[in-house]
Design an enzyme around this catalytic site. Structure first.
Site, PDB file in Angstrom:
ATOM      1  N   HIS A   1      53.166  16.599  54.595  1.00  0.00           N
ATOM      2  CA  HIS A   1      54.557  17.047  54.527  1.00  0.00           C
ATOM      3  C   HIS A   1      55.021  17.300  53.095  1.00  0.00           C
ATOM      4  O   HIS A   1      56.141  17.750  52.894  1.00  0.00           O
ATOM      5  CB  HIS A   1      55.461  16.048  55.273  1.00  0.00           C
TER       6      HIS A   1
ATOM      7  N   SER B   1      51.745  22.767  55.908  1.00  0.00           N
ATOM      8  CA  SER B   1      50.506  23.076  56.609  1.00  0.00           C
ATOM      9  C   SER B   1      49.865  24.339  56.075  1.00  0.00           C
ATOM     10  O   SER B   1      50.546  25.252  55.622  1.00  0.00           O
ATOM     11  CB  SER B   1      50.802  23.267  58.099  1.00  0.00           C
TER      12      SER B   1
ATOM     13  N   LYS C   1      54.278  24.225  71.630  1.00  0.00           N
ATOM     14  CA  LYS C   1      52.894  24.707  71.594  1.00  0.00           C
ATOM     15  C   LYS C   1      51.912  23.524  71.641  1.00  0.00           C
ATOM     16  O   LYS C   1      50.889  23.597  72.327  1.00  0.00           O
ATOM     17  CB  LYS C   1      52.658  25.537  70.331  1.00  0.00           C
ATOM     18  N   ASP C   2      52.246  22.438  70.933  1.00  0.00           N
ATOM     19  CA  ASP C   2      51.393  21.240  71.005  1.00  0.00           C
ATOM     20  C   ASP C   2      51.360  20.678  72.421  1.00  0.00           C
ATOM     21  O   ASP C   2      50.339  20.126  72.860  1.00  0.00           O
ATOM     22  CB  ASP C   2      51.904  20.166  70.032  1.00  0.00           C
TER      23      ASP C   2
ATOM     24  N   GLU D   1      25.840   6.529  70.382  1.00  0.00           N
ATOM     25  CA  GLU D   1      26.751   7.368  71.137  1.00  0.00           C
ATOM     26  C   GLU D   1      26.650   8.809  70.650  1.00  0.00           C
ATOM     27  O   GLU D   1      26.271   9.067  69.506  1.00  0.00           O
ATOM     28  CB  GLU D   1      28.191   6.854  70.939  1.00  0.00           C
TER      29      GLU D   1
END
Lengths: 424, 258
Positions: A217, A221, A245-246, A289
């Site tokens: 922030h 972005s 959108k998320d 894994e």
């Protein structure tokens, strides 16, 4: 205004009262409400939010699992099965937690991939990127120790193999391993400390995630074009555009997650981990894994133990210095035709490593893993630094708005309405 | 738009590749192909055929239980495969379980109760080995989850005994099995035709008994399977509908931007 009180813009008296004294609401409004965000994110920009959701799911289910888990070599396996059978919806908690780890890694791998493809690690976001690598490392440590807790065969032998890696270091290696184990083999003290650390580290991760977001922030972005927003016409408020959108990405995430949990909960696990740990019986093939397999392949590609260990740690350490290995000022690979090919090859190569990491250490997998390991390191140490100098990037668009709005007619109109002094 | 689609396709490819690569993580070894036996528990709508699971329990109780423990199950769990309360009590009371100490400080034996765990055939692993030529019969509670192929593997194993091929050297007291890793198994062929008598007059062939006990062991390993799948279908349907709505909302919100 009155001294010492924050000048809150909220109308609701209760919110206003709180916000004047502790401006949490103002902060949320600023950072997640009106936060100016590039208008051209594609769905790859969902994965940061998805990673946070994953972390929250893991911590929540983990807290409840720990209420019924017994960290003792004699009881751990049965206590996990007891959770599956006798705790109300215990099977759901455990399968969500076990598959949640896989979901977390899928999400974070895509998040990292996005950062590498669109050059999110470049100035001014180097520290943001490095904090991300710290999170990734902490996740690996947490996941590794979590896999030990059910105390099945793969838990035990995985722990034995991975902790033994440290014995490769000359002189101090043996002492480090004894210190990690809390004894002379993987045993009850090891299980106890792994449980303790497995509970602790997620909160450390949460702390670093906070720093990661705080740094984000400050710089703002990145975006698929990799160019900085030049004014209000290039950005939109985070809410409601990116919250909505998320949410779309979140639905897809939940559906994939639900299919794993409800229909194939053990697909990504290993059958041998339903056999209680037995120090006297070594499984035919010890595999970690799936999310560790690429690094396991790098480890085994080197005939020398210390060399393999150094290369494996080095493969992740390289990520820390990635911002300085890539000298190109152009962020997005969309405008870097050669790097784009090299990176897509790197992506394919990563899956090759993942594949051979799960195969027994025999031909042709050993040779493949050596070539793949070579390319992995060559990408970071040779190709990227070289292309940074010699590659001719495609011309960058003038602005985000001009590039993404239809017919280019939009940006001019919108740019005209923007106040010049608001431009960053 | 073209530029946006390429990364989306890549994302799909990534997810798909993980799904493909994950099974590859399983140990390879020499390839043994299991016969494609069908079970009622197959597929996302699969359930446990109660009659078959109950027959399987009978096979376990009368054959397997003499060597194999089932430590994670209590007799009360049998209600879930359709045994009545009286039947469960009768099954439990059929065994003597150790209890104590009593008021005199002595251990004693009493008839089993539904809350008791399945009685184990041997007091400890050493006793089990001593009685089985040095081999330890594994606990069967989660065996279907602990073997690749689950019930299909168990059925194949139980019906996979054969004479060793020419040149195959069997160890002392070992038996040849087509589906056991390494093909040498300490367990003698456990099932013989008509070894048990089913109450529902199902012919007790080796294949039938193997099928039933494999399904029973699938149930003991995943008793939550039916509830899990039913919940999963509801949740995935719900998420699908919600997802369409959320996507619609997103389109509405973004409409003024394009």
């Amino acid at each position: 205004m009155s001294i010492g009180l924050h000048n809150s813009e909220f109308k609701n008296p209760v919110i206003r009262w709180v916000d004047s004294r502790l401006p949490l609401f103002t902060m949320m409004q600023k950072e997640y409400g009106t936060f100016p965000t590039p208008r051209n994110f594609n769905y790859f920009w969902n994965f940061g939010a998805l990673a946070i959701v994953s972390l929250m799911i893991m911590i929540l289910t983990g807290v409840f699992l720990s209420m019924n888990y017994t960290a003792h070599t004699g009881y751990a396996f049965d206590s996990v099965e007891r959770i599956m059978r006798d705790v109300n919806y215990g099977w759901l908690l455990r399968y969500v937690h076990a598959n949640g780890a896989s979901m977390f890694f899928i999400v974070v791998y895509i998040h990292i991939w996005r950062g590498m493809y669109y050059g999110s690690y470049k100035a001014p976001r180097e520290l943001l990127w490095m904090l991300g690598v710290v999170i990734f490392l902490l996740m690996m440590a947490t996941a590794f120790m979590g896999y030990v807790l059910p105390w099945g065969q793969m838990s035990f032998w995985g722990a034995t193999v991975i902790t033994n890696l440290f014995s490769a270091f000359p002189l101090v290696g043996g002492h480090i391993v004894t210190w990690l184990w809390g004894g002379f083999s993987v045993d009850n003290p090891t299980l106890n400390r792994f449980f303790s650390l497995h509970y602790l580290l997620p909160f450390v991760i949460a702390g670093v995630v906070f720093l990661h977001i705080a740094a984000l922030h400050v710089t703002g972005s990145n975006n698929p074009l990799g160019i900085d927003p030049k004014g209000p016409q290039d950005t939109i408020p985070f809410h409601p555009y990116y919250t909505s959108k998320d949410s779309v990405g979140l639905m897809v995430y939940f559906i994939v997650f639900a299919v794993l949990v409800f229909f194939v909960p053990n697909m990504l696990g290993h059958a041998d981990n339903y056999i209680p740990a037995n120090p006297m019986v070594t499984p035919t093939h010890i595999v970690p894994e799936w999310y560790f397999l690429p690094y396991y392949a790098i480890l085994r590609a080197v005939p020398d133990k210390l060399g393999g260990v150094l290369l494996m740690f080095g493969s992740i350490a390289l990520l820390f210095v990635l911002p300085w290995l890539d000298g190109s000022p152009v962020r997005s690979m969309r405008f870097r035709p050669l790097s784009r090919i090299a990176f897509l090859l790197f992506t394919v190569n990563f899956f090759v490593l993942l594949y051979v990491g799960g195969k027994p250490a025999e031909e042709p997998f050993v040779t493949i893993s050596r070539f793949s390991t070579a390319y992995y390191f060559a990408y970071f140490l040779v190709i990227l630094p070289l292309l940074g100098r010699i590659e001719r990037p495609l011309p960058l668009p003038e602005s985000i708005a001009r590039a993404v709005l239809p017919r280019g007619g939009g940006p001019i109109r919108m740019a005209a309405t923007a106040k010049p002094m608001e431009k960053a | 738009m073209r530029m946006l689609k390429a990364p989306m396709l890549t994302a799909m490819a990534l997810l798909g590749a993980v799904a493909l690569a994950a099974p590859a993580a399983r140990a390879a070894g020499d390839e043994i192909h299991l016969p494609a036996t069908g079970f009622s528990s197959d597929g996302i709508f699969g359930t446990f055929d109660r009659a078959s699971v109950q027959r399987g329990f009978q096979v376990y109780r009368e054959v397997c239980a003499s060597c194999h423990s089932m430590n994670l199950l209590s007799y009360r769990n049998l209600r879930d495969i359709g045994l009545t309360e009286e039947q469960v009590r009768a099954v439990a009371a059929d065994v003597q379980v150790p209890d104590g100490p009593n008021d005199e400080g002595q251990m004693f034996e009493r008839p089993g109760r539904p809350s008791d765990r399945f009685r184990r055939p041997f007091a400890n692993a050493a006793a089990a080995r001593a009685a089985n030529n040095g081999a330890l019969p594994p606990d069967l509670s989660v065996i279907a989850k602990a073997r690749e192929g689950g019930p299909r593997y168990l059925h194949a194993l139980l019906t996979g005994y054969a004479d060793p091929p020419a040149g195959f050297v069997l160890g002392e007291g070992m038996h040849y099995n087509r589906y056991f890793p390494g093909h040498q198994i300490a367990m003698a062929p456990p099932l013989n035709p008509d070894q048990v008598e089913f109450a529902d007059h199902t012919p007790a062939t080796v294949d039938q008994m193997a099928r039933d006990v494999a399904l029973f062991l699938h149930w003991t390993a995943e008793p939550e399977l039916e509830q899990r799948r039913q919940m999963g279908i509801k949740i995935v349907l719900f998420l699908g509908v919600l997802g369409v709505l959320v996507y619609g909302v997103k389109r509405r919100i973004w409409a003024d931007l394009h």
